[in-house]
Design an enzyme around this catalytic site. Structure first.
Site, PDB file in Angstrom:
ATOM      1  N   SER A  38       0.832  -1.194   0.000  1.00 38.30           N
ATOM      2  CA  SER A  38       0.000   0.000   0.000  1.00 38.30           C
ATOM      3  C   SER A  38       0.875   1.257   0.000  1.00 38.30           C
ATOM      4  O   SER A  38       1.744   1.401  -0.847  1.00 38.30           O
ATOM      5  CB  SER A  38      -0.968  -0.047   1.177  1.00 38.30           C
ATOM      6  OG  SER A  38      -2.004   0.895   1.024  1.00 38.30           O
ATOM      7  N   ASP A 163      -5.940  -3.242  -2.627  1.00 38.15           N
ATOM      8  CA  ASP A 163      -4.880  -2.904  -1.682  1.00 38.15           C
ATOM      9  C   ASP A 163      -4.219  -4.143  -1.082  1.00 38.15           C
ATOM     10  O   ASP A 163      -4.892  -5.058  -0.595  1.00 38.15           O
ATOM     11  CB  ASP A 163      -5.489  -2.051  -0.566  1.00 38.15           C
ATOM     12  CG  ASP A 163      -4.440  -1.377   0.294  1.00 38.15           C
ATOM     13  OD1 ASP A 163      -3.710  -2.095   1.000  1.00 38.15           O
ATOM     14  OD2 ASP A 163      -4.362  -0.140   0.251  1.00 38.15           O
TER      15      ASP A 163
END
Length: 276
Positions: A38, A163
């Site tokens: 991320s 993500d």
């Protein structure tokens, strides 16, 4: 000794990792391997490209510019509602982030970096953890940072990704698997924050995610071999209010978070590795 920097996810709180990087690089602790998830994928790509103190200044500039422009999550409320209704999947466009990444990395590929970099994302079609290890940097970071509900799934070579924090938010185990003998964990501080049972509908998903990611992190930390040196750097400048619904847009304390975490990480390294 093979030194790995493991940079975890955490959205706007990822600014604290800049302070950690400064503390590490000031001691000439340079990575042989960088793993990012991320926002940690973005910070990680930067340090893998420039593994020296100069990257700290550049990262600080990027984070400060984002705070001033507020363009990553800066749409007007009505526009975000319209996008949510029209797409049914997300409220922000990924274009501002893509533009920033393209300006920074251009056509840079994993193979061009002086330090080995791996970036984690969650494959939708395979329901699996996926590691980007080659090819262009920009699509990989976009995939790793595609926060569910906020940004659209990222498509790379016909496959869709969300993500990486969904599958491996702080990938310590991956570093050990790849042969790291010394691991520095750059995390945003949420693993230290007490969890409480949710009392509001919007708290359910957050608490559920925290339980899942902390469980994996703690399990992997507990299984690190005795001959692997592991350091979890302390994050500073974060608080429970960072878990609010609006926190993902609050870049107001970027510099304060960087400075506070630099101080705490420097103190940690002095204590555990001795003063340089």
């Amino acid at each position: 000794m093979v030194t790995a920097f493991v940079l975890g996810g955490g959205g706007v709180l990822g600014a604290v990792e800049v302070g950690m990087l400064r503390a590490l690089l000031e001691r000439d602790l340079v990575p042989d391997l960088v793993l990012g998830t991320s926002v940690g994928a973005l910070n990680g790509a930067m340090v893998a490209r420039q593994p020296d103190l100069g990257v700290v200044e550049r990262l600080t500039e990027l984070w400060t510019a984002t705070a001033e422009s507020r363009d990553v999550y800066g749409d007007r409320p009505l526009r975000t509602v319209r996008r949510a209704v029209s797409t049914g999947t997300h409220i922000y466009s990924s274009q501002p982030l893509r533009t920033r990444l393209e300006e920074e990395f251009g056509e840079t590929r994993f193979e061009d970096l002086p330090v080995r970099l791996e970036v984690c994302a969650a494959s939708i079609e395979r329901a699996a953890e996926h590691w980007f290890t080659s090819g262009p940097i920009v699509p990989a970071v976009l995939a790793s940072a595609a926060v569910p509900g906020l940004l659209p799934p990222a498509e790379v070579d016909g496959e869709h990704f969300l993500d990486g924090g969904l599958v491996n938010s702080i990938p310590v185990g991956r570093a050990v698997e790849l042969g790291a003998t010394r691991v520095f964990v750059l995390q945003v501080g949420r693993i230290d924050r007490p969890l409480k049972a949710p009392t509001r509908p919007w708290q359910v998903a957050r608490v559920s995610f925290e339980v899942a990611r902390r469980h994996r992190f703690m399990r992997e930390m507990a299984s690190i071999p005795a001959d692997v040196e592991a350091h979890v750097l302390p994050a500073a400048g974060t608080s429970p209010r960072d878990d609010s619904l609006r926190a993902h847009r609050d870049f107001s304390r970027v510099q304060a978070r960087i400075d506070a975490t630099y101080a705490s990480s420097r103190a940690y390294l002095d204590e555990h590795l001795g003063r340089p």
